[in-house]
Design a protein around this motif. Sequence first.
Motif, PDB file in Angstrom:
ATOM      1  N   TYR A  63       8.708   3.255 -12.526  1.00  0.00           N
ATOM      2  CA  TYR A  63       8.835   3.496 -11.091  1.00  0.00           C
ATOM      3  C   TYR A  63       8.950   2.167 -10.345  1.00  0.00           C
ATOM      4  O   TYR A  63       8.193   1.224 -10.602  1.00  0.00           O
ATOM      5  CB  TYR A  63       7.622   4.262 -10.558  1.00  0.00           C
ATOM      6  CG  TYR A  63       7.346   5.549 -11.287  1.00  0.00           C
ATOM      7  CD1 TYR A  63       7.925   6.744 -10.893  1.00  0.00           C
ATOM      8  CD2 TYR A  63       6.487   5.571 -12.393  1.00  0.00           C
ATOM      9  CE1 TYR A  63       7.669   7.934 -11.563  1.00  0.00           C
ATOM     10  CE2 TYR A  63       6.229   6.751 -13.073  1.00  0.00           C
ATOM     11  CZ  TYR A  63       6.817   7.926 -12.657  1.00  0.00           C
ATOM     12  OH  TYR A  63       6.561   9.088 -13.332  1.00  0.00           O
ATOM     13  N   SER A  64       9.877   2.125  -9.418  1.00  0.00           N
ATOM     14  CA  SER A  64      10.034   0.960  -8.557  1.00  0.00           C
ATOM     15  C   SER A  64      10.166   1.445  -7.116  1.00  0.00           C
ATOM     16  O   SER A  64      11.079   2.216  -6.802  1.00  0.00           O
ATOM     17  CB  SER A  64      11.277   0.156  -8.961  1.00  0.00           C
ATOM     18  OG  SER A  64      11.529  -0.874  -8.021  1.00  0.00           O
ATOM     19  N   VAL A  65       9.237   1.008  -6.258  1.00  0.00           N
ATOM     20  CA  VAL A  65       9.253   1.407  -4.853  1.00  0.00           C
ATOM     21  C   VAL A  65       9.311   0.153  -3.996  1.00  0.00           C
ATOM     22  O   VAL A  65       8.479  -0.748  -4.153  1.00  0.00           O
ATOM     23  CB  VAL A  65       8.021   2.252  -4.489  1.00  0.00           C
ATOM     24  CG1 VAL A  65       8.127   2.744  -3.043  1.00  0.00           C
ATOM     25  CG2 VAL A  65       7.856   3.422  -5.443  1.00  0.00           C
ATOM     26  N   GLN A  66      10.260   0.091  -3.102  1.00  0.00           N
ATOM     27  CA  GLN A  66      10.439  -1.062  -2.210  1.00  0.00           C
ATOM     28  C   GLN A  66      10.455  -0.565  -0.767  1.00  0.00           C
ATOM     29  O   GLN A  66      11.508  -0.313  -0.174  1.00  0.00           O
ATOM     30  CB  GLN A  66      11.732  -1.811  -2.545  1.00  0.00           C
ATOM     31  CG  GLN A  66      11.748  -2.383  -3.961  1.00  0.00           C
ATOM     32  CD  GLN A  66      13.069  -3.030  -4.308  1.00  0.00           C
ATOM     33  OE1 GLN A  66      14.090  -2.740  -3.680  1.00  0.00           O
ATOM     34  NE2 GLN A  66      13.067  -3.901  -5.304  1.00  0.00           N
ATOM     35  N   SER A  67       9.263  -0.427  -0.210  1.00  0.00           N
ATOM     36  CA  SER A  67       9.134   0.073   1.164  1.00  0.00           C
ATOM     37  C   SER A  67       9.418  -1.035   2.172  1.00  0.00           C
ATOM     38  O   SER A  67       9.112  -2.210   1.930  1.00  0.00           O
ATOM     39  CB  SER A  67       7.724   0.615   1.398  1.00  0.00           C
ATOM     40  OG  SER A  67       7.439   1.676   0.523  1.00  0.00           O
ATOM     41  N   GLU A 118       0.831  -1.206   0.000  1.00  0.00           N
ATOM     42  CA  GLU A 118       0.000   0.000   0.000  1.00  0.00           C
ATOM     43  C   GLU A 118       0.867   1.258   0.000  1.00  0.00           C
ATOM     44  O   GLU A 118       0.584   2.240  -0.696  1.00  0.00           O
ATOM     45  CB  GLU A 118      -0.936   0.012   1.213  1.00  0.00           C
ATOM     46  CG  GLU A 118      -2.046  -1.019   1.163  1.00  0.00           C
ATOM     47  CD  GLU A 118      -3.000  -0.774   0.010  1.00  0.00           C
ATOM     48  OE1 GLU A 118      -3.465   0.375  -0.139  1.00  0.00           O
ATOM     49  OE2 GLU A 118      -3.264  -1.726  -0.757  1.00  0.00           O
ATOM     50  N   LEU A 119       1.924   1.230   0.800  1.00  0.00           N
ATOM     51  CA  LEU A 119       2.860   2.354   0.823  1.00  0.00           C
ATOM     52  C   LEU A 119       3.500   2.558  -0.546  1.00  0.00           C
ATOM     53  O   LEU A 119       3.640   3.686  -1.024  1.00  0.00           O
ATOM     54  CB  LEU A 119       3.952   2.111   1.867  1.00  0.00           C
ATOM     55  CG  LEU A 119       3.745   2.659   3.278  1.00  0.00           C
ATOM     56  CD1 LEU A 119       4.914   2.266   4.156  1.00  0.00           C
ATOM     57  CD2 LEU A 119       3.562   4.161   3.270  1.00  0.00           C
ATOM     58  N   ASN A 120       3.880   1.478  -1.181  1.00  0.00           N
ATOM     59  CA  ASN A 120       4.493   1.556  -2.515  1.00  0.00           C
ATOM     60  C   ASN A 120       3.572   2.264  -3.504  1.00  0.00           C
ATOM     61  O   ASN A 120       4.009   3.096  -4.309  1.00  0.00           O
ATOM     62  CB  ASN A 120       4.822   0.153  -3.029  1.00  0.00           C
ATOM     63  CG  ASN A 120       5.906  -0.532  -2.215  1.00  0.00           C
ATOM     64  OD1 ASN A 120       6.625   0.120  -1.453  1.00  0.00           O
ATOM     65  ND2 ASN A 120       6.037  -1.833  -2.368  1.00  0.00           N
ATOM     66  N   LYS A 121       2.279   1.918  -3.442  1.00  0.00           N
ATOM     67  CA  LYS A 121       1.308   2.521  -4.361  1.00  0.00           C
ATOM     68  C   LYS A 121       1.199   4.033  -4.138  1.00  0.00           C
ATOM     69  O   LYS A 121       1.173   4.815  -5.089  1.00  0.00           O
ATOM     70  CB  LYS A 121      -0.067   1.872  -4.179  1.00  0.00           C
ATOM     71  CG  LYS A 121      -0.139   0.424  -4.648  1.00  0.00           C
ATOM     72  CD  LYS A 121      -1.528  -0.151  -4.373  1.00  0.00           C
ATOM     73  CE  LYS A 121      -1.595  -1.623  -4.755  1.00  0.00           C
ATOM     74  NZ  LYS A 121      -2.928  -2.202  -4.428  1.00  0.00           N
ATOM     75  N   VAL A 122       1.129   4.456  -2.863  1.00  0.00           N
ATOM     76  CA  VAL A 122       0.984   5.884  -2.545  1.00  0.00           C
ATOM     77  C   VAL A 122       2.193   6.670  -3.039  1.00  0.00           C
ATOM     78  O   VAL A 122       2.059   7.728  -3.667  1.00  0.00           O
ATOM     79  CB  VAL A 122       0.790   6.077  -1.024  1.00  0.00           C
ATOM     80  CG1 VAL A 122       0.852   7.559  -0.664  1.00  0.00           C
ATOM     81  CG2 VAL A 122      -0.535   5.480  -0.577  1.00  0.00           C
TER      82      VAL A 122
END
Length: 405
Positions: free
Chosen positions: A380-384, A324-328
């Motif tokens: 975009y790549s997000v890895q929280s 969910e954090l990654n999406k935001v």
Amino acid sequence: MIRRWMGLTGLVVALVLLSGCWDSIELNRRAVVSGMGIDLQQGEKPKYKVSLQVIIADEISGKYSRGGSPVSVYYGEGRTIFEAVREASRKVPRYLSLGHINALIFSEELARTGIKDVLDYVERDAQIRTTSQVYLAKGQEAADMVKLMTPIGKIPSSDLSQKSQASSMLLGNTYRVEIDDVIRALQVHGGGPVINGVRIEGDLETAPTKANIEQINTPAILQVEGAGLFAGDKLMSWLSLNQSRGLVWVSDKIKQTALVTGCLDQKGYIAYEIIRSRTRVKAQLKDPEHPVIQISVMPQAAIKEVNCGLDVSKNAVLNQLQEELNKVIKQEMQAAVDEAQRIKSDVFGFGSVIERTNPKVWKSLEPRWADVFARLEVEYSVQSVIRYSGMRDRSYQSSQTTKEE
């Protein structure tokens, strides 16, 4: 004899070089300017209006205070900034000292017309430090920003500087922008600077009066208000709060921030604090005519508030929250990039990334970079990673939910 003459010659040279500062002015004869606002006065022949916020030392120290305002604002108009500043000196009983300016504020009207001429004066003047911070007065005059009375800090320009620093550290929707940063951004091909916006929320008429600091509910407050995107030296667009933070994510300047997501399949919200983050930007050039920019963000978060019955001690729940954090974060970055592409201004420096990766490819793209940037593909790549959940893992609400079930 020769030694005597050589010694005498050395003494004369030393007397000439060490005779002191020829243009020195005593401190008690200086008017220290802490803030400068610049507006554009429209008319048959447009003029600049300069507002100089001058510190009244006696009111700051308190020993010889007369109970008046800690600063006074003087105005000057002219065809150039230099002329306007010198015109203001007619009203000031001391020599204007510009070496301690904390805040340089442009009006929105001036920014939309262009700021290159103003920056020429600022960079050329020997007194003004290029480490001074720059702001935009959003929808209001720059003069209003420098004449506001502030309840916490006595000097309004210092109060503004501290607010922007606090906003950068805690909310993460801004970062420090100095004169030197703006000048450097103007030299980037196809790009432009990003300047933080400021705005007075409340009663503009009460703002410059002592009544503004005599009430619990302050009638007028100066607050940081988004960021302005430039194409070249002209303001083209304003970023919202989330878009501004997206820009900070991409620029790898996030220090700390607060994010909120839903509680997965339950009602309520979960609040997070981003405690650290790192962003990497790369260029993928398999097809030189269609470059791809790859943005990788690795934030670390802490859970600060859980307004539902989720058990955040379970790894499966944490993994879902991380997604969910990654999406935001991805949405915020994408919103910022989309806006920059809409106005065709590479404020992120993607062109510089391509140039470092392959100078030959950049040489072919540079003449038409504005158009290429507008249709640039960005991945975009997000890895929280959620590091911890505060002083406890399971909320009392999750215990109540378990009992009810």
